[in-house]
Structures are given as C-alpha cells and as structure tokens.
Design a protein around this motif. Structure first.
Motif, PDB file in Angstrom:
ATOM      1  N   TRP A  44     -50.678   9.675 -15.387  1.00 10.65           N
ATOM      2  CA  TRP A  44     -50.290   8.315 -15.047  1.00 10.65           C
ATOM      3  C   TRP A  44     -51.071   7.678 -13.907  1.00 10.65           C
ATOM      4  CZ3 TRP A  44     -47.741   6.628 -18.937  1.00 10.65           C
ATOM      5  CH2 TRP A  44     -46.944   7.499 -19.674  1.00 10.65           C
ATOM      6  N   VAL A  45     -51.134   8.304 -12.770  1.00 10.19           N
ATOM      7  CA  VAL A  45     -51.664   7.604 -11.595  1.00 10.19           C
ATOM      8  C   VAL A  45     -52.774   8.404 -10.934  1.00 10.19           C
ATOM      9  CG1 VAL A  45     -49.463   6.486 -11.150  1.00 10.19           C
ATOM     10  CG2 VAL A  45     -49.982   8.639 -10.018  1.00 10.19           C
ATOM     11  N   GLY A  46     -53.479   7.754 -10.018  1.00 11.08           N
ATOM     12  CA  GLY A  46     -54.505   8.406  -9.217  1.00 11.08           C
ATOM     13  C   GLY A  46     -54.356   7.996  -7.773  1.00 11.08           C
ATOM     14  N   VAL A  47     -55.286   8.407  -6.952  1.00 11.06           N
ATOM     15  CA  VAL A  47     -55.211   8.137  -5.521  1.00 11.06           C
ATOM     16  C   VAL A  47     -55.245   6.639  -5.252  1.00 11.06           C
ATOM     17  CG1 VAL A  47     -56.418   8.424  -3.334  1.00 11.06           C
ATOM     18  CG2 VAL A  47     -56.229  10.349  -4.911  1.00 11.06           C
ATOM     19  N   ASP A  48     -54.375   6.190  -4.356  1.00 17.23           N
ATOM     20  CA  ASP A  48     -54.386   4.808  -3.902  1.00 17.23           C
ATOM     21  C   ASP A  48     -54.847   4.799  -2.453  1.00 17.23           C
ATOM     22  OD1 ASP A  48     -54.026   2.190  -3.289  1.00 17.23           O
ATOM     23  OD2 ASP A  48     -51.851   2.177  -3.504  1.00 17.23           O
ATOM     24  N   ASN A  49     -56.092   4.402  -2.221  1.00 19.77           N
ATOM     25  CA  ASN A  49     -56.653   4.456  -0.872  1.00 19.77           C
ATOM     26  C   ASN A  49     -56.138   3.347   0.039  1.00 19.77           C
ATOM     27  OD1 ASN A  49     -58.673   6.692  -0.926  1.00 19.77           O
ATOM     28  ND2 ASN A  49     -59.481   5.529  -2.638  1.00 19.77           N
ATOM     29  N   ASP A  50     -55.690   2.258  -0.539  1.00 22.30           N
ATOM     30  CA  ASP A  50     -55.392   1.075   0.263  1.00 22.30           C
ATOM     31  C   ASP A  50     -53.962   1.010   0.792  1.00 22.30           C
ATOM     32  OD1 ASP A  50     -57.945   0.270  -0.201  1.00 22.30           O
ATOM     33  OD2 ASP A  50     -57.448  -1.219  -1.717  1.00 22.30           O
ATOM     34  N   GLY A  51     -53.064   1.847   0.278  1.00 21.90           N
ATOM     35  CA  GLY A  51     -51.675   1.746   0.710  1.00 21.90           C
ATOM     36  C   GLY A  51     -50.996   0.542   0.088  1.00 21.90           C
ATOM     37  N   PHE A  52     -49.907   0.093   0.720  1.00 22.82           N
ATOM     38  CA  PHE A  52     -49.135  -0.992   0.098  1.00 22.82           C
ATOM     39  C   PHE A  52     -48.563  -1.954   1.136  1.00 22.82           C
ATOM     40  CE2 PHE A  52     -46.553   2.830   0.546  1.00 22.82           C
ATOM     41  CZ  PHE A  52     -45.505   2.380   1.326  1.00 22.82           C
ATOM     42  N   ALA A  53     -49.228  -2.089   2.277  1.00 25.21           N
ATOM     43  CA  ALA A  53     -48.849  -3.092   3.273  1.00 25.21           C
ATOM     44  C   ALA A  53     -47.467  -2.854   3.868  1.00 25.21           C
ATOM     45  CB  ALA A  53     -48.934  -4.501   2.669  1.00 25.21           C
ATOM     46  N   TYR A  54     -47.201  -1.621   4.257  1.00 30.91           N
ATOM     47  CA  TYR A  54     -45.937  -1.302   4.935  1.00 30.91           C
ATOM     48  C   TYR A  54     -45.925  -1.965   6.307  1.00 30.91           C
ATOM     49  CZ  TYR A  54     -42.182   1.526   6.960  1.00 30.91           C
ATOM     50  OH  TYR A  54     -41.014   1.945   7.558  1.00 30.91           O
ATOM     51  N   TRP A  55     -44.885  -2.763   6.585  1.00 38.27           N
ATOM     52  CA  TRP A  55     -44.857  -3.551   7.832  1.00 38.27           C
ATOM     53  C   TRP A  55     -43.398  -3.850   8.195  1.00 38.27           C
ATOM     54  CZ3 TRP A  55     -49.037  -3.646  10.626  1.00 38.27           C
ATOM     55  CH2 TRP A  55     -49.191  -4.569  11.669  1.00 38.27           C
ATOM     56  N   PRO A  56     -42.643  -2.872   8.685  1.00 36.84           N
ATOM     57  CA  PRO A  56     -41.184  -3.004   8.814  1.00 36.84           C
ATOM     58  C   PRO A  56     -40.719  -3.632  10.126  1.00 36.84           C
ATOM     59  CG  PRO A  56     -41.815  -0.800   9.412  1.00 36.84           C
ATOM     60  CD  PRO A  56     -43.098  -1.518   9.058  1.00 36.84           C
ATOM     61  N   TYR A  57     -41.403  -4.682  10.573  1.00 38.31           N
ATOM     62  CA  TYR A  57     -41.020  -5.250  11.865  1.00 38.31           C
ATOM     63  C   TYR A  57     -39.694  -6.003  11.810  1.00 38.31           C
ATOM     64  CZ  TYR A  57     -45.183  -3.673  14.205  1.00 38.31           C
ATOM     65  OH  TYR A  57     -46.138  -2.867  14.776  1.00 38.31           O
ATOM     66  N   ASP A  58     -39.226  -6.335  10.621  1.00 33.70           N
ATOM     67  CA  ASP A  58     -37.883  -6.913  10.527  1.00 33.70           C
ATOM     68  C   ASP A  58     -36.841  -5.854  10.885  1.00 33.70           C
ATOM     69  OD1 ASP A  58     -38.575  -5.455   8.269  1.00 33.70           O
ATOM     70  OD2 ASP A  58     -37.573  -6.801   6.855  1.00 33.70           O
ATOM     71  N   ARG A  59     -37.059  -4.622  10.458  1.00 32.53           N
ATOM     72  CA  ARG A  59     -36.127  -3.539  10.789  1.00 32.53           C
ATOM     73  C   ARG A  59     -36.256  -3.175  12.272  1.00 32.53           C
ATOM     74  NH1 ARG A  59     -33.190  -4.857   6.695  1.00 32.53           N
ATOM     75  NH2 ARG A  59     -34.492  -5.008   4.837  1.00 32.53           N
ATOM     76  N   ILE A  60     -37.457  -3.193  12.783  1.00 31.87           N
ATOM     77  CA  ILE A  60     -37.650  -2.902  14.206  1.00 31.87           C
ATOM     78  C   ILE A  60     -36.952  -3.959  15.051  1.00 31.87           C
ATOM     79  CG2 ILE A  60     -39.402  -2.804  16.031  1.00 31.87           C
ATOM     80  CD1 ILE A  60     -41.260  -1.476  13.944  1.00 31.87           C
ATOM     81  N   ARG A  61     -36.989  -5.197  14.589  1.00 31.09           N
ATOM     82  CA  ARG A  61     -36.265  -6.259  15.308  1.00 31.09           C
ATOM     83  C   ARG A  61     -34.772  -5.956  15.340  1.00 31.09           C
ATOM     84  NH1 ARG A  61     -36.762 -11.688  16.754  1.00 31.09           N
ATOM     85  NH2 ARG A  61     -34.791 -12.824  16.712  1.00 31.09           N
ATOM     86  N   ASP A  62     -34.224  -5.448  14.227  1.00 30.60           N
ATOM     87  CA  ASP A  62     -32.802  -5.106  14.192  1.00 30.60           C
ATOM     88  C   ASP A  62     -32.478  -4.024  15.218  1.00 30.60           C
ATOM     89  OD1 ASP A  62     -32.375  -6.917  12.151  1.00 30.60           O
ATOM     90  OD2 ASP A  62     -32.546  -5.412  10.562  1.00 30.60           O
ATOM     91  N   VAL A  63     -33.365  -3.029  15.323  1.00 27.29           N
ATOM     92  CA  VAL A  63     -33.136  -1.968  16.309  1.00 27.29           C
ATOM     93  C   VAL A  63     -33.251  -2.532  17.720  1.00 27.29           C
ATOM     94  CG1 VAL A  63     -33.850   0.289  17.131  1.00 27.29           C
ATOM     95  CG2 VAL A  63     -34.053  -0.248  14.708  1.00 27.29           C
ATOM     96  N   ASN A  64     -34.273  -3.345  17.956  1.00 30.65           N
ATOM     97  CA  ASN A  64     -34.445  -3.920  19.289  1.00 30.65           C
ATOM     98  C   ASN A  64     -33.267  -4.802  19.682  1.00 30.65           C
ATOM     99  OD1 ASN A  64     -36.896  -2.674  19.789  1.00 30.65           O
ATOM    100  ND2 ASN A  64     -38.127  -4.385  19.056  1.00 30.65           N
ATOM    101  N   THR A  65     -32.688  -5.505  18.723  1.00 28.04           N
ATOM    102  CA  THR A  65     -31.503  -6.324  19.002  1.00 28.04           C
ATOM    103  C   THR A  65     -30.382  -5.456  19.546  1.00 28.04           C
ATOM    104  OG1 THR A  65     -32.062  -7.940  17.285  1.00 28.04           O
ATOM    105  CG2 THR A  65     -29.755  -7.810  17.953  1.00 28.04           C
TER     106      THR A  65
END
Length: 644
Positions: A93-114
């Motif tokens: 089915w799949v092969g290596v994905d070199n680019d990733g998928f734009a993980y950027w969880p700063y909305d969750r980090i904002r929740d923790v910082n709150t």
C-alpha cells in the motif's frame, strides 16, 4: 496498579468567561471557575488534551494526512500504518513519506498554557499536594506536544504564555527557538512534572513515572540528534547555521545523561518486566501487550469495543492483521513481517553450511528452537488463533537438487524454477504429481493469483497486540478494543542501555540488555562486548555515514527485536540519522516455504518480494518542513528546514 490513558470524547469548544461580564449565563456551558475550581473540572479539561497527544498507536496514519492522530476513515490505518510506511511491515500500500503532514498543535498548547497561567487563581481551593500534582500534569501534557514538534522540526517557537489575539500582530509572530533550546524546554517541563506529580495512580491520568518515561524517550532522541546530525551534510543550510536544525555534538552527553537519570526515577517505581505468563516465555511476551494490569505498563491508551461507532474509541487492528475467513470477518490481513526483521532474532537455520536448503519434516518445524520473544511477536505455521491453525506455503517443487541461491531470489527465469519444476498457485488450487494430488499453497498464502490484501506474504503473521479471545465473527472493522501501551519498562531499559553506552558505560549498559534478553528467552543472554568499529548496519547491511562499535549496533538491533511493531523503528532510524541509508531502495525479503514432492520434505527459501517493492527515504526526512501555511502567517519561522 497501572495508568490507563482513557480516550474521552474531546472536550471541544470550551469557553472561558473570566474576562467577560454577561448578564445571562449560557446553560450547559462550563466556565473557567467550574473547570479549574475543582479537581473533577480539571480532569474534564485535561481529558480533551490527552485525546490529542501525539501518540503513534492503532489509529495513527504514517502517511501524509491532516488528521494523522485522529483520522477520518480510520479502519484504513491498517493500510497506512507507520510500520507500513517505514518498511517495518511488508504490504502493497504505502511507502516512505519524507515530508510529514504539517503537525502544528499550538491550539492544544494554548489550552495547556491557559491552565498554567490561570490555575494559580484557584490555588486556595486545593491542598498543596493536589495543586502541585495538577500543575505538574499540565507541564507533562505541554512537554508531550512539544516532543511531537521537536522530533519533527528541531527548533520550534516556544510559546510559554497565552497570546492575546488582539495584541500587535508582530508580537504574535514568535520566532523559532534553537533546537537545543527546544529540547531543554521539554526537559524543564518534564523535570517540573516529575518533581510535582505524585506516585499515585488514577485511571486516565499520568503520574511522575509517566513523566519520567517521556523524559527518557525524549532525551535519548535529543542526544542522538546532537551526536549524529553532523553527518548529514547540512552545515551550509541556513536553518542549521542558525541552530534551528541541528545541535553541537558536544551537548549530546548532556541529553544522554538526562535519559539515564530519568530511567533511574522509573526504577524507583512499582514497575517490573512482565512475567505473569511464565513459564511459556512466548505466550508471556504476547500477553504483555494485552494484560491491562501488566506490571510493565507505565501508561496505556485505552480503547473500548463496546462504545458507539465513529467515536475513535475503538479500532480495527485484529481485522487487519488476521487472515480472512478463518480468523477475520473483514478484508483480512494487510501487513506481514519481512525476513529482514525476522533474521534479527534467534531462529533456526534454513540453509545448510554447504548452501543447500535445510529439509524440514513439516512447515511448522521452522519455529522449533526459535527465540520465544520472536514467537510472541509473530505467528508461524502450526500456531493457532481463534480455533484455526495457520498454514503458509508458497508452492511446490517437483524436485530440488541445487543450492538455495539457485532460485535467483525467486526469479521465474531461474532454471530450477522453470519448465514446470516450480508450481505456484492461487487460493485453494491443487496439482497432481505422479498420481498424487497436492494443495499448492497453504490456506493462508502465499497466493499467486491475489494481491496484497489477505495474502500471507512470507512465513509469518503479526502476533503482537492481536487479541486471541475475540470470536472470528466479531473480528471486523472498528470492533477491537485492546489498549495501546504508550510507555513500558522494557523500552525505558533499552533507552537507558543505549544512553549509557553512548556515555562510555558499556558494562552497565549491558546489565539492562541482559534483563531484556533473559525475559525474552534468548539463548545468548549477555553478549560479549565487541568494540570493533563498523559502519555496517544490520537491516540489509546498510552503510552508515559514521562508524560505531559493534556492541552499540547490537543494542540498536535489540531495540528492534523488543519493540518490533510498536512504532519506534521509523523514529529510531531518524534520530540515528541512518534512514536514508537503511531505506535506500530497500526491498523486503520474504521467507517462502515450498514442498519438495519427490522427497516429501519442506524447504524455506530467501526470496525478493513478488512485486520487487522498494522503500526509499531521503535526507529530507530528518527535519520535516515547517508548514508553509504557518510561514505565510509568520515569516519569523524562517529559515526553512534543510533541503526544502
């Protein structure tokens, strides 16, 4: 008692009203006082954050997906798993994905910082112990999100406070910290968590030992990055020169020592290597991943097959790891262990010293004398699951009077495979030889007329995490509920061993390896330390860009033996900076079983996978690109990571 990380339905759209005066309170809303003013409310607030932690488990898509941790059509994870993407499993089915998928969880980090910013207002409502415990838990959660960022991007913006969206636009454009500063921030958060969280266990929550386990994993990653990034050739890249993608090798030992220290914290806890399934060490190893009360599990992510559908509280692992129709009522198995990984374990020889194939009286003889941990990780011919017996055979030779290498990796053009001497077939096909009718293949593959779905490629199926107690009729999509082990003591021992070896403490490192191998049932429990330098790795003897001692390579291989199928392989290759060499046109080998008709014996042969499928990783994989959409909003995130 063990920690269960219960997946709650996410607490979405929480509205905090601490800065607003409203004449009417909206019914059904939970404001900040209700959430932060009592421990039940905090628990509810944290539940949504736990649900989004970057845990690569049954649902995780290893390929490009905007919802990699919470995929939409999540039964298809079996085709797009991290193991499939990285070559740890063989599939079509799949092969290596070199680019990733734009993980950027700063909305969750904002929740923790709150929480971290506002919780002190409610301190008088708690005892000192409870207040500190909850504040420590918040730092654990924030560190987990930042670990998901750091292992992908290196240096990232360190947002410690809640940003005011109405503030000056330039003040909201936080620059990336250096990679060193980012890993030190994770260290600081987790150190705070360990110092303030308690040893007590509660369903759905981390304690100080879970924080120590995360620290062990993260600091080993940081130390490896620091030591081996110098061999990537990125020194002229702008991000590397700015310290955003790469660290000075001189700081590697600092992080390795942090890893060792975290492991020592775990050793003070109530955990031990799992032995409840003794004396059968193969069954014991398989049960380790299914027992919710395992003495080894530090933190588990719980699922429940009884909950309503489309909640992501259940998964499809069994339906996609077991052959249909005997052991699955869905599409059947999608992933299989390749020979490249099987050969890391202690297993019987299938080729004689003179180059001829070993003759076996039955197909199942291949597992005689096999390392118990290997049998606990994989199913072989003759093993039973859900009342049925595995049977795996690729074909028949009328006669085989040559060397194993005469098959030319399974090529149809090889003389020994031509003129009808080798007979291949599809599911249920038979052939007649000298008046005797034979089944060409086993009931579970390898079928020449069938593709990757539900076709036993090779000589094994995955056993790790498969639940044998399910009725076959229940083995369908979204019907599995076994938990995922987020952290376990076996991994921490391996982390500690590797870090100690990197620090030059070789004998102490192998004390931990010995404990792992004794539980695994290995014949050689404590290998002799070999300090011979090499740049040859084990999987297909890949060339490394640097030299290491053979004993360090042994420790790396021990990680793969112990952690196979637990989604560590890809991240290990990345932190060792060897992915582009190990997965350089990497073609899986499969172990194929044949019946030799004129002898009434079975042989096992080393062949290339039928489609000549290959996996290739480039150097781009070591640092994923900062999401371009985020750069469009914040030019201070530049320079971009190397090679993008």
């Amino acid at each position: 008692m063990k920690k269960k990380l219960l997946i709650y339905i996410a607490l979405l759209g929480v509205v905090l009203f601490s800065c607003q005066e409203l004449s009417l309170e909206p019914k059904g809303m939970l404001g900040e006082p209700e959430l932060f003013g009592n421990e039940y409310g905090v628990k509810k607030y944290f539940a949504g954050l736990y649900n989004y932690l970057p845990i690569e488990d049954f649902l995780y898509y290893g390929t490009n997906s905007n919802n990699a941790y919470r995929p939409d059509n999540y039964w298809e994870q079996g085709k797009n798993s991290l193991g499939n993407m990285s070559g740890e499993f063989f599939n079509s089915w799949v092969g290596v994905d070199n680019d990733g998928f734009a993980y950027w969880p700063y909305d969750r980090i904002r929740d923790v910082n709150t929480f971290i910013e506002n919780f002190p207002t409610y301190q008088e409502k708690y005892t000192d112990i409870d207040y500190n415990k909850l504040m420590g838990e918040a730092h654990f959660l924030r560190a987990f999100f930042y670990f998901g960022l750091a292992k992908r991007y290196g240096g990232v913006p360190l947002v410690r406070e809640v940003q005011n969206p109405l503030a000056d636009a330039d003040s909201l454009k936080v620059s990336r910290a250096t990679e060193y500063e980012t890993w030190k921030f994770i260290y600081s958060d987790l150190s705070f968590a360990i110092d303030n969280m308690t040893e007590s266990t509660e369903s759905g929550r981390a304690n100080k030992y879970a924080a120590a386990a995360l620290l062990s994993r993260a600091m080993l990653y940081a130390g490896s990055n620091a030591k081996y990034s110098q061999y990537l050739g990125f020194e002229n890249e702008a991000a590397t020169q700015a310290g955003l993608a790469g660290m000075d090798p001189s700081v590697a030992n600092e992080f390795f020592q942090y890893c060792v220290d975290a492991g020592k914290v775990l050793e003070e806890g109530p955990y031990s290597l799992y032995t409840a399934g003794y004396p059968d060490k193969a069954t014991n190893f398989a049960k380790l991943f299914l027992d919710p009360n395992s003495s080894e599990s530090i933190l588990i992510k719980d699922y429940d097959q009884t909950v309503p559908g489309n909640t992501r509280l259940r998964h499809s692992y069994d339906a996609l790891m077991s052959p249909q129709p005997d052991m699955s009522s869905f599409v059947g198995a999608e992933s299989y262990p390749p020979l490249d990984f099987m050969e890391l374990y202690e297993m019987p020889a299938y080729t004689n010293p003179d180059g001829t194939p070993v003759r076996f009286d039955s197909r199942s003889d291949i597992s005689n004398g096999m390392e118990p941990r290997m049998r606990g990780t994989m199913y072989f011919d003759g093993d039973e699951l859900r009342g049925k017996t595995f049977g795996m055979q690729k074909g028949i030779y009328r006669t085989f009077d040559g060397l194993a290498e005469d098959i030319q990796r399974g090529s149809n053009a090889a003389p020994i495979n031509s003129d009808g001497n080798r007979i291949l077939g599809g599911r249920g096909w038979t052939t007649e030889i000298d008046g005797v009718t034979y089944n060409i293949t086993g009931p579970h593959g390898h079928f020449d007329d069938q593709g990757g779905e539900n076709n036993g490629w090779g000589a094994a199926f995955v056993r790790k995490y498969v639940n044998p107690d399910m009725a076959t009729s229940d083995v369908r999509e979204y019907r599995s509920g076994q938990h995922w082990v987020v952290f376990r003591l076996g991994e921490v021992y391996l982390n500690t061993a590797e870090a100690l070896y990197e620090l030059g403490k070789r004998t102490e490192a192998f004390d931990y390896i010995e404990m792992i191998r004794e539980r695994a049932g290995c014949q050689e429990v404590r290998p002799v330390i070999d300090m011979t330098m090499t740049n040859i790795g084990s999987i297909n003897e890949a060339n490394y860009p640097y030299q290491i001692e053979k004993s360090l390579q042994f420790i790396r291989d021990e990680r793969e033996r112990e952690l196979y199928g637990e989604n560590h392989w890809w991240w290990d290759l990345r932190r060792w900076r060897t992915a582009d060499q190990v997965l350089n046109q990497f073609r899986h080998r499969v172990l194929s079983c044949y019946f030799v008709a004129d002898e009434g014996k079975y042989i096992y042969l080393d062949e290339d996978n039928r489609w000549n499928r290959e996996w290739t990783a480039s150097k781009q994989c070591y640092y994923e690109p900062i999401p371009w959409g985020e750069i469009g909003k914040n030019e201070n995130l530049l320079p971009q990571n190397p090679l993008y």
